[in-house]
Design a protein around this motif. Sequence first.
Motif, short mmCIF file in Angstrom:
data_model
loop_
_atom_site.label_atom_id
_atom_site.label_comp_id
_atom_site.label_asym_id
_atom_site.label_seq_id
_atom_site.Cartn_x
_atom_site.Cartn_y
_atom_site.Cartn_z
N ALA A 31 10.53 0.17 -0.24
CA ALA A 31 9.19 -0.42 -0.08
C ALA A 31 8.23 0.17 -1.10
N ALA A 66 6.46 -1.85 -4.15
CA ALA A 66 5.00 -1.79 -4.23
C ALA A 66 4.56 -1.30 -5.61
N ALA A 112 0.59 -8.16 -1.80
CA ALA A 112 1.95 -7.83 -1.38
C ALA A 112 2.21 -6.34 -1.54
N CYS A 126 0.53 -4.58 1.29
CA CYS A 126 1.28 -4.82 2.53
C CYS A 126 2.54 -3.95 2.59
N LEU A 127 3.18 -3.75 1.45
CA LEU A 127 4.42 -2.97 1.44
C LEU A 127 4.20 -1.51 1.80
N THR A 177 4.82 -4.57 6.27
CA THR A 177 5.90 -4.48 5.27
C THR A 177 6.68 -5.79 5.16
N THR A 178 6.99 -6.41 6.28
CA THR A 178 7.76 -7.65 6.25
C THR A 178 6.99 -8.75 5.53
N GLY A 212 4.66 -8.32 3.24
CA GLY A 212 4.64 -7.96 1.83
C GLY A 212 5.96 -8.25 1.15
N ALA A 213 7.05 -7.91 1.82
CA ALA A 213 8.38 -8.14 1.24
C ALA A 213 8.66 -9.64 1.10
N ALA A 246 13.61 -7.48 -2.23
CA ALA A 246 12.50 -7.76 -1.31
C ALA A 246 13.00 -8.45 -0.05
N LEU A 260 14.65 -5.90 2.12
CA LEU A 260 13.65 -5.08 2.80
C LEU A 260 13.03 -5.84 3.97
#
Length: 165
Positions: A6, A10, A56, A59-60, A66-67, A69-70, A120, A123
């Motif tokens: 992550a 990022a 994104a 968010c990561l 995280t989800t 963003g990924a 991504a 992740l």
Amino acid sequence: MMTPLALFLALVLGVSAAHKAHSPTRLGAAAARLAGVSLPAGQLLLVLTGGAEAVAALCLVLPVATTAGATTAAALWSAYALALWRRRGEVLDCGCDLVDRPRPVGPGQILRAALLAGLALALAALPAAASGFSAEALLAALGLFALYLGASEILAIPRPAWRKS
């Protein structure tokens, strides 16, 4: 704990968004050529993608997002891979590097974007990580980022003896 993957993704997104903000003239023209649109539309694409990359990236590094963003990152890199695939063989500055390097779009550039999209997606499929930050995760992410930059430099070699394409 936040995963090194992550943090690495990022970093790639954050540097890419910052690069777009730093070099809007060059990258707006590159976006226009890559997408096959007019220069003003390319500038708009640059702003939209740079903003999406920045969001994104943020968010990561937020465990609750995280989800999202990924998933956003995977969509962006998939779009880049598709645009590069459409332009394969054409000599242009794809904006993929920190410097202006017009060269034929080849499998390396396309696979780089597709690999990032795949990472991504992987992740996004992982269970949510617990919140927290570790020095080890950051160092691992920085190591991956250094390898990523090194691979980009290798891809920039115009005609190495070991490359057949």
